[in-house]
Design a protein around this motif. Structure first.
Motif, short mmCIF file in Angstrom:
data_model
loop_
_atom_site.label_atom_id
_atom_site.label_comp_id
_atom_site.label_asym_id
_atom_site.label_seq_id
_atom_site.Cartn_x
_atom_site.Cartn_y
_atom_site.Cartn_z
N ILE A 104 21.50 67.64 34.35
CA ILE A 104 20.40 67.06 33.66
C ILE A 104 21.47 66.76 32.49
N ASN A 105 20.97 65.36 32.09
CA ASN A 105 21.58 64.83 30.62
C ASN A 105 20.98 65.43 29.54
N PHE A 109 19.79 60.54 26.35
CA PHE A 109 18.93 60.37 27.72
C PHE A 109 18.43 61.80 28.16
N THR A 112 17.26 63.28 31.91
CA THR A 112 17.39 62.47 33.00
C THR A 112 18.26 63.20 33.94
N GLN A 113 18.32 62.74 35.02
CA GLN A 113 19.29 63.26 36.13
C GLN A 113 20.40 62.55 36.16
N ASN A 114 21.69 63.12 36.11
CA ASN A 114 22.88 62.41 36.08
C ASN A 114 23.30 62.74 37.70
#
Length: 149
Positions: A104-105, A109, A112-114
């Motif tokens: 998770i960023n 950001f 958001t999912q990396n």
């Protein structure tokens, strides 16, 4: 007690070996490191070439680039050579070599999912391919220096 001429000559020669070996080994170390670095550059994935161009060979007595992998800026000790990847502008060679897991960023950001990135090894495969050849090259240089060639 006097030593025979042959023994004195041998003792003088044995005392001189370390200095001769240090001088003779440096070109062999640099040649081996340059070959390894060339192989690393041929294996590294290239988008813009920044990572490839950051791979450097640093001789004894010189400083490695800051933020380089492994270890950042270091003075290379006597009878050594270091190959590094990364610099002030390229701080991600470890992420390319070993990959990055999904996470998770944070920051801009946040939340958001990396998805992460797969490993694309280039540094250690080139090392493993070249280490025996490099060791043999250095041993030959030492032998030549000891034999006086």
């Amino acid at each position: 007690m006097r030593t025979p001429n042959g023994l004195a000559k041998l003792q003088k020669r044995l005392a001189a070996i370390p200095a001769e070996v240090k001088v003779a080994v440096q070109p062999a170390l640099l040649a081996a490191a340059n070959q390894m670095a060339a192989d690393m550059k041929s294996l590294v994935p290239v988008d813009h070439g920044d990572l490839r161009d950051s791979i450097e060979v640093t001789p004894a007595g010189s400083a490695t680039p800051s933020h380089s992998q492994p270890g950042g800026s270091t003075i290379v000790p006597e009878n050594a050579v270091m190959i590094t990847a990364g610099n002030d502008a390229v701080r991600y060679p470890h992420l390319v070599e070993f990959g990055a897991g999904p996470h998770i960023n944070g920051g801009e950001f946040a939340g958001t999912q990396n998805p992460g990135a797969p490993a694309q090894p280039f540094f250690f495969p080139a090392y493993r391919i070249n280490r025996k050849r490099a060791a043999a090259r250095v041993k030959r240089a030492i032998s030549r220096a000891v034999k006086g060639r």
